[in-house]
Design a protein around this motif. Structure first.
Motif, PDB file in Angstrom:
ATOM      1  N   GLY A  70     -13.269  -3.550 -54.382  1.00 42.20           N
ATOM      2  CA  GLY A  70     -13.264  -2.104 -54.604  1.00 42.20           C
ATOM      3  C   GLY A  70     -14.188  -1.471 -53.581  1.00 42.20           C
ATOM      4  O   GLY A  70     -14.639  -2.128 -52.636  1.00 42.20           O
ATOM      5  N   THR A  71     -14.504  -0.212 -53.754  1.00 46.84           N
ATOM      6  CA  THR A  71     -15.328   0.480 -52.762  1.00 46.84           C
ATOM      7  C   THR A  71     -16.741  -0.086 -52.668  1.00 46.84           C
ATOM      8  O   THR A  71     -17.381   0.054 -51.639  1.00 46.84           O
ATOM      9  CB  THR A  71     -15.386   1.991 -53.052  1.00 46.84           C
ATOM     10  N   ASP A  72     -17.228  -0.751 -53.704  1.00 50.74           N
ATOM     11  CA  ASP A  72     -18.522  -1.428 -53.640  1.00 50.74           C
ATOM     12  C   ASP A  72     -18.281  -2.859 -53.186  1.00 50.74           C
ATOM     13  O   ASP A  72     -17.977  -3.734 -53.985  1.00 50.74           O
ATOM     14  CB  ASP A  72     -19.223  -1.402 -55.005  1.00 50.74           C
ATOM     15  N   SER A  73     -18.427  -3.094 -51.889  1.00 53.83           N
ATOM     16  CA  SER A  73     -18.100  -4.406 -51.323  1.00 53.83           C
ATOM     17  C   SER A  73     -19.095  -5.489 -51.722  1.00 53.83           C
ATOM     18  O   SER A  73     -18.850  -6.666 -51.472  1.00 53.83           O
ATOM     19  CB  SER A  73     -17.993  -4.325 -49.800  1.00 53.83           C
ATOM     20  N   VAL A  78     -11.661  -8.195 -56.692  1.00 58.16           N
ATOM     21  CA  VAL A  78     -10.543  -7.448 -56.114  1.00 58.16           C
ATOM     22  C   VAL A  78     -10.409  -6.095 -56.810  1.00 58.16           C
ATOM     23  O   VAL A  78     -10.381  -6.009 -58.037  1.00 58.16           O
ATOM     24  CB  VAL A  78      -9.231  -8.251 -56.219  1.00 58.16           C
ATOM     25  N   GLY A  79     -10.346  -5.058 -55.999  1.00 57.53           N
ATOM     26  CA  GLY A  79     -10.191  -3.708 -56.519  1.00 57.53           C
ATOM     27  C   GLY A  79      -9.241  -2.866 -55.691  1.00 57.53           C
ATOM     28  O   GLY A  79      -9.024  -1.692 -55.981  1.00 57.53           O
ATOM     29  N   HIS A  80      -8.690  -3.449 -54.635  1.00 65.12           N
ATOM     30  CA  HIS A  80      -7.756  -2.717 -53.782  1.00 65.12           C
ATOM     31  C   HIS A  80      -6.836  -3.734 -53.111  1.00 65.12           C
ATOM     32  O   HIS A  80      -7.201  -4.892 -52.930  1.00 65.12           O
ATOM     33  CB  HIS A  80      -8.499  -1.899 -52.726  1.00 65.12           C
ATOM     34  N   MET A  81      -5.639  -3.279 -52.723  1.00 62.23           N
ATOM     35  CA  MET A  81      -4.678  -4.191 -52.104  1.00 62.23           C
ATOM     36  C   MET A  81      -3.629  -3.430 -51.309  1.00 62.23           C
ATOM     37  O   MET A  81      -3.454  -2.221 -51.482  1.00 62.23           O
ATOM     38  CB  MET A  81      -4.003  -5.041 -53.176  1.00 62.23           C
ATOM     39  N   GLY A  82      -2.936  -4.185 -50.450  1.00 59.53           N
ATOM     40  CA  GLY A  82      -1.865  -3.608 -49.657  1.00 59.53           C
ATOM     41  C   GLY A  82      -0.869  -4.691 -49.260  1.00 59.53           C
ATOM     42  O   GLY A  82      -1.055  -5.867 -49.558  1.00 59.53           O
ATOM     43  N   PRO A 110      -4.887   0.014 -39.918  1.00 59.83           N
ATOM     44  CA  PRO A 110      -5.202  -1.220 -39.194  1.00 59.83           C
ATOM     45  C   PRO A 110      -6.288  -2.000 -39.928  1.00 59.83           C
ATOM     46  O   PRO A 110      -7.074  -1.425 -40.686  1.00 59.83           O
ATOM     47  CB  PRO A 110      -5.697  -0.722 -37.834  1.00 59.83           C
ATOM     48  N   MET A 111      -6.328  -3.288 -39.696  1.00 61.78           N
ATOM     49  CA  MET A 111      -7.362  -4.132 -40.289  1.00 61.78           C
ATOM     50  C   MET A 111      -8.651  -3.888 -39.506  1.00 61.78           C
ATOM     51  O   MET A 111      -9.050  -4.647 -38.645  1.00 61.78           O
ATOM     52  CB  MET A 111      -6.924  -5.599 -40.236  1.00 61.78           C
ATOM     53  N   ASN A 112      -9.314  -2.792 -39.818  1.00 57.61           N
ATOM     54  CA  ASN A 112     -10.511  -2.372 -39.103  1.00 57.61           C
ATOM     55  C   ASN A 112     -11.775  -2.984 -39.719  1.00 57.61           C
ATOM     56  O   ASN A 112     -11.708  -3.726 -40.699  1.00 57.61           O
ATOM     57  CB  ASN A 112     -10.593  -0.841 -39.077  1.00 57.61           C
ATOM     58  N   SER A 113     -12.927  -2.681 -39.165  1.00 53.98           N
ATOM     59  CA  SER A 113     -14.180  -3.297 -39.627  1.00 53.98           C
ATOM     60  C   SER A 113     -14.484  -2.943 -41.083  1.00 53.98           C
ATOM     61  O   SER A 113     -15.038  -3.770 -41.816  1.00 53.98           O
ATOM     62  CB  SER A 113     -15.345  -2.893 -38.722  1.00 53.98           C
ATOM     63  N   TYR A 114     -14.136  -1.749 -41.515  1.00 52.92           N
ATOM     64  CA  TYR A 114     -14.370  -1.361 -42.912  1.00 52.92           C
ATOM     65  C   TYR A 114     -13.605  -2.282 -43.858  1.00 52.92           C
ATOM     66  O   TYR A 114     -14.164  -2.815 -44.816  1.00 52.92           O
ATOM     67  CB  TYR A 114     -13.956   0.100 -43.127  1.00 52.92           C
TER      68      TYR A 114
END
Length: 130
Positions: A70-73, A78-82, A110-114
């Motif tokens: 999720g937004t708290d890495s 798992v809290g997000h997916m694509g 894109p699979m960016n640093s974030y």
């Protein structure tokens, strides 16, 4: 499957929804796409954690699912997916429904640093070639 998912670009984000007329949350988007093809998948993102067909990110193929925290890495849940959109020779990207401020709703990212910092794993729903 990826081509169908891409037809949903621009549908707004709506928490808890699987209805394209109202919007999708991330797992609602995944559920809608897979259900369109008669493939049953879990409804919540965390439930994808337990899928057994894990693949290395470097081996990800179009149609694989990419799972993030999720937004708290710092919480490695798992809290997000694509859905992976892999094009040989190009940077990997994925399509997802996001509540992010820059691209609200279904978008390709894109699979960016974030997202690399939030990456948990990649899973394959069905075996390639079957």
């Amino acid at each position: 499957m990826a081509a169908f998912a891409q037809t949903l670009n621009g549908i707004p984000y709506k928490y808890g929804s699987v209805d394209p007329n109202e919007g999708f949350d991330c797992s609602g988007f995944i559920s809608y796409v897979f259900n369109h093809f008669g493939i049953a998948v879990p409804r919540t993102s965390v439930d994808f954690t337990y899928m057994h067909h894990e693949v290395d990110l470097k081996d990800a193929q179009t149609g694989d699912l990419i799972l993030f925290t999720g937004t708290d890495s710092t919480l490695r849940v798992v809290g997000h997916m694509g859905i992976v959109l892999a094009t040989p020779g190009q940077e990997m990207r994925f399509i997802h429904s996001t509540s992010g401020h820059d691209n609200l709703g279904v978008t390709e990212t894109p699979m960016n640093s974030y997202y690399k910092s939030r990456y948990v794993k990649t899973v394959r729903v069905f075996e390639v070639g079957k």
